[in-house]
Scaffold this motif. Structure first.
Motif, PDB file in Angstrom:
ATOM      1  N   VAL A  24      54.669  47.757  35.393  1.00  0.00           N
ATOM      2  CA  VAL A  24      53.555  47.134  35.432  1.00  0.00           C
ATOM      3  C   VAL A  24      52.806  47.084  34.101  1.00  0.00           C
ATOM      4  N   VAL A  25      52.455  45.806  33.857  1.00  0.00           N
ATOM      5  CA  VAL A  25      51.517  45.948  32.456  1.00  0.00           C
ATOM      6  C   VAL A  25      50.130  46.152  32.687  1.00  0.00           C
ATOM      7  N   VAL A  26      49.613  47.062  32.050  1.00  0.00           N
ATOM      8  CA  VAL A  26      48.160  47.543  32.070  1.00  0.00           C
ATOM      9  C   VAL A  26      47.471  47.225  30.936  1.00  0.00           C
ATOM     10  N   LEU A  27      46.663  46.340  31.010  1.00  0.00           N
ATOM     11  CA  LEU A  27      45.850  45.920  29.868  1.00  0.00           C
ATOM     12  C   LEU A  27      44.470  46.469  29.822  1.00  0.00           C
TER      13      LEU A  27
ATOM     14  N   VAL B   1      47.895  44.422  35.632  1.00  0.00           N
ATOM     15  CA  VAL B   1      46.516  44.829  35.965  1.00  0.00           C
ATOM     16  C   VAL B   1      45.810  44.905  34.705  1.00  0.00           C
ATOM     17  N   ILE B   2      44.277  44.232  34.725  1.00  0.00           N
ATOM     18  CA  ILE B   2      43.619  44.184  33.668  1.00  0.00           C
ATOM     19  C   ILE B   2      42.283  44.516  33.877  1.00  0.00           C
ATOM     20  N   HIS B   3      41.745  45.435  32.977  1.00  0.00           N
ATOM     21  CA  HIS B   3      40.610  45.883  32.729  1.00  0.00           C
ATOM     22  C   HIS B   3      39.766  44.611  31.850  1.00  0.00           C
TER      23      HIS B   3
ATOM     24  N   PHE C  59      54.385  31.227  40.517  1.00  0.00           N
ATOM     25  CA  PHE C  59      55.603  32.077  40.394  1.00  0.00           C
ATOM     26  C   PHE C  59      55.241  33.439  41.314  1.00  0.00           C
ATOM     27  N   ASN C  60      54.246  33.239  42.373  1.00  0.00           N
ATOM     28  CA  ASN C  60      53.972  34.415  43.342  1.00  0.00           C
ATOM     29  C   ASN C  60      53.887  35.620  42.557  1.00  0.00           C
ATOM     30  N   TYR C  61      53.323  35.819  41.262  1.00  0.00           N
ATOM     31  CA  TYR C  61      53.523  36.961  40.407  1.00  0.00           C
ATOM     32  C   TYR C  61      52.194  37.739  40.565  1.00  0.00           C
ATOM     33  N   PRO C  62      52.332  39.046  40.849  1.00  0.00           N
ATOM     34  CA  PRO C  62      51.167  39.910  41.078  1.00  0.00           C
ATOM     35  C   PRO C  62      50.273  39.863  39.837  1.00  0.00           C
ATOM     36  N   LEU C  63      48.822  39.567  40.256  1.00  0.00           N
ATOM     37  CA  LEU C  63      48.019  39.511  38.660  1.00  0.00           C
ATOM     38  C   LEU C  63      46.719  40.028  39.370  1.00  0.00           C
ATOM     39  N   TYR C  64      46.244  41.217  38.734  1.00  0.00           N
ATOM     40  CA  TYR C  64      44.979  41.915  39.324  1.00  0.00           C
ATOM     41  C   TYR C  64      44.118  41.952  38.057  1.00  0.00           C
ATOM     42  N   SER C  65      42.652  41.756  38.382  1.00  0.00           N
ATOM     43  CA  SER C  65      41.795  41.830  37.130  1.00  0.00           C
ATOM     44  C   SER C  65      40.338  42.098  37.636  1.00  0.00           C
TER      45      SER C  65
END
Length: 230
Positions: free
Chosen positions: A86-89, A117-119, A131-137
């Protein structure tokens, strides 16, 4: 800027398998377990942007800062993220410019990255939906981070607001938000979360058989499950 992880040992921490039972648990169940163990981990204000698809993986962390006189890069790190991570930015919670967009979403999807996941904020959310890509921010905003922010450190400790994240920590996301499980406590958290889930299922079954909710909760010690252990 610090360089990305380079040793096989460090990369193996991010690629290490996650106990399979984590995939059965909700963020609420894990949050209760974190409370029970007096561990921080529920990331306030960060939620799903493009899809409610569940996110589960170990953290690959990136911290951003304001640009220098000669701007640095923003998204090239994606080429080094292991599949399943999981990429955490951490963009310091900034909402005036983005650090994730459509190109990164497509590259991440092709690399089998588990989600982002983005702060801070993101853009091109239609690509994530496609793309049904999980993106949280913390939200979405169209303005680019290019020439506004740059990568300061890769795979060091970062912040998701009030929660600290280290490379290899487990991230779980669903419609209710994001929780972070410290890498060294994942077995403890899992055990408590499974116990809480089993108790809740038993309470529901007792109610279906005619017991009052109050009696069912007492029977299964529900009121003590989320309390901190002494």
């Amino acid at each position: 800027m610090s360089t990305a992880l380079t040793t096989s040992q460090e990369l193996s921490e991010i690629s290490k398998p996650i106990p399979s039972q984590y995939s059965e648990l909700s963020t609420a169940e894990i949050s209760d377990a974190l409370d029970r163990l007096k561990l921080p981990g529920s990331a306030l204000g960060i939620g799903p942007i493009s899809t409610n698809k569940k996110i589960l993986g170990r953290a690959y962390t990136v911290r951003f800062g304001p640009v220098e006189l000669i701007p640095g890069t923003v998204g090239d790190f994606v080429d080094t993220v292991p599949a399943g991570a999981v990429v955490v930015l951490d963009n310091g919670g900034r909402v005036d410019c983005t650090v994730w967009g459509g190109i990164l979403t497509e590259v991440a999807t092709r690399r089998s990255i588990a989600g982002t996941v983005i702060h801070g904020v993101c853009r091109d959310t239609s690509a994530a939906e496609a793309f049904n890509y999980p993106l949280y921010s913390r939200g979405k905003f169209m303005r680019t981070g290019k020439d506004r922010v740059q990568v300061e450190e890769i795979n060091g400790p970062v912040s998701l607001g009030d929660v600290r994240v280290r490379p290899g920590d487990i991230l779980i996301g669903d419609a209710d938000g994001i929780v972070v499980v410290p890498g060294g406590r994942e077995d403890d958290v899992l055990a408590v979360a499974l116990k809480t889930r089993d108790a809740e299922l038993a309470i529901i079954e007792s109610v279906r058989k005619g017991k009052t909710l109050s009696a069912a909760r007492i029977e299964h010690n529900y009121h003590t499950l989320q309390r901190s252990q002494s």
